[in-house]
Write an enzyme that holds these catalytic residues in place. Sequence first.
Site, PDB file in Angstrom:
ATOM      1  N   LYS A  21       0.838  -1.211   0.000  1.00  0.00           N
ATOM      2  CA  LYS A  21       0.000   0.000   0.000  1.00  0.00           C
ATOM      3  C   LYS A  21       0.870   1.258   0.000  1.00  0.00           C
ATOM      4  CE  LYS A  21      -3.118   0.498   3.411  1.00  0.00           C
ATOM      5  NZ  LYS A  21      -3.066   1.729   4.214  1.00  0.00           N
ATOM      6  N   ARG A  26       2.824   6.060  -3.191  1.00  0.00           N
ATOM      7  CA  ARG A  26       3.975   6.883  -3.599  1.00  0.00           C
ATOM      8  C   ARG A  26       4.196   6.835  -5.106  1.00  0.00           C
ATOM      9  NH1 ARG A  26       4.136   5.605   1.562  1.00  0.00           N
ATOM     10  NH2 ARG A  26       5.472   6.702   3.055  1.00  0.00           N
ATOM     11  N   GLY A  92      -5.002   7.996   5.629  1.00  0.00           N
ATOM     12  CA  GLY A  92      -4.091   8.986   6.201  1.00  0.00           C
ATOM     13  C   GLY A  92      -2.895   9.230   5.300  1.00  0.00           C
ATOM     14  N   ARG A 120      -8.607  12.200  12.640  1.00  0.00           N
ATOM     15  CA  ARG A 120      -7.161  11.979  12.817  1.00  0.00           C
ATOM     16  C   ARG A 120      -6.377  13.292  12.771  1.00  0.00           C
ATOM     17  NH1 ARG A 120      -5.582   6.916   9.236  1.00  0.00           N
ATOM     18  NH2 ARG A 120      -3.674   7.114  10.468  1.00  0.00           N
ATOM     19  N   SER A 163       7.146   9.102  11.984  1.00  0.00           N
ATOM     20  CA  SER A 163       6.022   8.868  11.072  1.00  0.00           C
ATOM     21  C   SER A 163       6.484   9.053   9.640  1.00  0.00           C
ATOM     22  CB  SER A 163       4.897   9.859  11.384  1.00  0.00           C
ATOM     23  OG  SER A 163       4.050   9.996  10.258  1.00  0.00           O
ATOM     24  N   ASP A 314       1.812  -0.975  11.898  1.00  0.00           N
ATOM     25  CA  ASP A 314       0.504  -1.461  11.443  1.00  0.00           C
ATOM     26  C   ASP A 314       0.240  -2.900  11.888  1.00  0.00           C
ATOM     27  OD1 ASP A 314      -0.002   0.949  10.216  1.00  0.00           O
ATOM     28  OD2 ASP A 314       0.819   0.311   8.290  1.00  0.00           O
ATOM     29  N   LYS A 341      -4.706   5.850  14.814  1.00  0.00           N
ATOM     30  CA  LYS A 341      -4.782   5.168  13.516  1.00  0.00           C
ATOM     31  C   LYS A 341      -6.230   5.206  13.022  1.00  0.00           C
ATOM     32  CE  LYS A 341      -0.505   4.277  12.935  1.00  0.00           C
ATOM     33  NZ  LYS A 341       0.204   4.939  11.832  1.00  0.00           N
ATOM     34  N   ARG A 345      -6.696   1.687  18.184  1.00  0.00           N
ATOM     35  CA  ARG A 345      -6.440   0.241  18.067  1.00  0.00           C
ATOM     36  C   ARG A 345      -6.112  -0.407  19.417  1.00  0.00           C
ATOM     37  NH1 ARG A 345      -3.398   0.247  12.117  1.00  0.00           N
ATOM     38  NH2 ARG A 345      -5.352   0.177  10.968  1.00  0.00           N
ATOM     39  N   ARG A 390      -7.642  -3.372   9.743  1.00  0.00           N
ATOM     40  CA  ARG A 390      -6.662  -4.287  10.352  1.00  0.00           C
ATOM     41  C   ARG A 390      -7.213  -4.948  11.620  1.00  0.00           C
ATOM     42  NH1 ARG A 390      -2.475  -3.480   6.885  1.00  0.00           N
ATOM     43  NH2 ARG A 390      -2.063  -1.310   6.358  1.00  0.00           N
TER      44      ARG A 390
HETATM   45  C1  S3P Z   1       2.404   4.822   6.198  1.00  0.00           C
HETATM   46  C2  S3P Z   1       2.945   5.211   7.397  1.00  0.00           C
HETATM   47  C3  S3P Z   1       2.426   4.758   8.702  1.00  0.00           C
HETATM   48  C4  S3P Z   1       1.508   3.564   8.570  1.00  0.00           C
HETATM   49  C5  S3P Z   1       0.536   3.728   7.448  1.00  0.00           C
HETATM   50  C6  S3P Z   1       1.262   3.885   6.124  1.00  0.00           C
HETATM   51  C7  S3P Z   1       2.992   5.328   4.952  1.00  0.00           C
HETATM   52  O1  S3P Z   1       1.710   5.821   9.291  1.00  0.00           O
HETATM   53  O2  S3P Z   1       0.795   3.366   9.777  1.00  0.00           O
HETATM   54  O3  S3P Z   1      -0.327   2.601   7.349  1.00  0.00           O
HETATM   55  O4  S3P Z   1       2.680   4.781   3.858  1.00  0.00           O
HETATM   56  O5  S3P Z   1       3.769   6.286   5.008  1.00  0.00           O
HETATM   57  P1  S3P Z   1       2.428   6.931  10.219  1.00  0.00           P
HETATM   58  O6  S3P Z   1       3.291   7.752   9.348  1.00  0.00           O
HETATM   59  O7  S3P Z   1       1.287   7.723  10.805  1.00  0.00           O
HETATM   60  O8  S3P Z   1       3.182   6.156  11.247  1.00  0.00           O
END
Ligand code: S3P
Length: 435
Positions: A21, A26, A92, A120, A163, A314, A341, A345, A390
Site C-alpha cells: 500500500k 507513492r 491517512g 485523525r 512517522s 501497522d 490510527k 487500536r 486491520r
Molecule cells: C504509512 C505510514 C504509517 C503507517 C501507514 C502507512 C505510509 O503511518 O501506519 O499505514 O505509507 O507512510 P504513520 O506515518 O502515521 O506512522
Amino acid sequence: MRLRARSAGPIKGRARPPGDKSISHRALILGALAEGKTEIGGLLEAADVMATAEAVRAFGAKVERDEQGRWIVEGQGKLIQPTGVIDCGNSGTAARLLLGAASGYTLSARFDGDQSLRKRPMNRVIAPLTQMGARFDSADQRMPLNVHGGKLKGITYRSKVSSAQVKSAVLLAGLNAEGETVLIEPERSRDHTERMLAVFGAEIDQVEIDDALHPRVRASTLKGADIYVPGDPSSAAFPVAAALILAKSEIRIEDVLVNPLRLGLFETLLEMGAKISYEERRDPIGEPIADLVVSASKLQGVTPPVRRAPAMIDEFPILAAIAAFAEGETRIVGAAELRVKESDRITLMVDGLRACGVDAEELPDGLIVRGHGPKSVKGGATIRTHGDHRVAMSFLVLGMASKEPVIVDEAEMIGTSFPGFSAFMAGLGADIEEL
Ligand code: S3P
C-alpha cells in the site's frame, strides 16, 4: 457486511499478497509530480490507493489502467489547481502525502475524508508545512481543511513522532522549496519515499546529525519511471499469523517486500519462536523482495523493544491476536500512535480480545496480552471494528483458531488495504464466510 471465521484445521499452500500500500500511494504521487510517463506494475487496487489515483487526476495527472493491469501515469511535472474537493476516503497516507506535495504549488485545495480520517490529527503535517510557507484553514487542524500552496523555503524539521507520513509530506514539499529540506525523526520510519525519489531522479541524500543519518532533499525535477510494487508485508502478516497458530500449517507467501523498516513483526515473531524463513531474496527495483516460508510454531510471549515500533506500527493488532495463542505475557509499550490510527487500536483490540475470553489489559501506550497456548482461546464473539480494516482481519485470524466462531462487523472496510482477503485466506484452507 459481516464476516464469520471458524476453525477449519491447518492452512497450506502458496499465494502472493496484493501490492504494498505504501509503495502504491507513492508511485502514483511521484508519477503525477514527474514529467513524462510512469508505468506501475502490481499496484494495489484497494480503496485507499484508488483515492490517491482520483486525487492525482484532480491535480492534473492522466491516470489509466491498461489491459494487462499496469497503471500508467502521465505527469505534468507539477500539480495544478483542482476543481473539486480532494476526497482521501479512509487514507491517512493519501491525505498527508498529498498535503505535502500540494504545498509546493500555487494552488488552493480543499481536502476531506471519511468519519475516521476526519478524527485523525493533521497538525503533524500542518506545522512543518506552515513553517515552510504553506497556509492552511481548518476548524481544529483536522479534515476537512484547505491548503494554500506557493513559494516554500527549505527547513530542517525535528518531528516528535516517527512517522513516514510526516517525513514524506515534508520531503515532497521540499521538492519545490528554496534550499535544502531535512527531516529528523526519533526512530527511522519506513523509507519508501526516499528510495523512490532517487528512482525518479530527485536530488536526495542523507545527512548525519546527532550520530544518525536523516534524509535531505533539494528542489528537483522528477522524471517518469518504471515501478514494480511487491506484495505488502502488512497484508502478508495475516496469513503468516494464521499459519503460526494453526497446528500443522505450512505456507509460502510469495513476492513480499522485505524492506528492513517494515519487518518489525516478523523479527518479533522469530523472538517468540516462530518458524519463518525468507527465501529467494532479490532486489530488482530498489526495494528488497523475498518469499516467506512459515509453519505452525510453539510461541512464547514477548516484549518488543520500543525502538522497533515504527517498523511494525501497522502490525500491533495482529501481534495482539497472535499473543493470545502464545504461552505467557506479551507486553506492547511505546505504541501510543495506535490510538490515532484508523481507530483507537489499543482500546478496540483489548475490548475484542476480552470478548473472546482472552486475558488482555489496556495501557496508556500499549497493551498486555496473557496467552495460554494454542486451543486456549474461546472466541464466540461479534467484534465491533469501528470500520478498522486491520482490526477486522486480526479478529478473523483469531477466529480461525478459536473454539467458537468469531464475527466482525463492517468487514467491507477490509477492501481499503486487502481486497479479496476472504478468498485469499479460503485459497489456503480458511473458513471465512459472509453472513
Ligand atoms: C504509512 C505510514 C504509517 C503507517 C501507514 C502507512 C505510509 O503511518 O501506519 O499505514 O505509507 O507512510 P504513520 O506515518 O502515521 O506512522
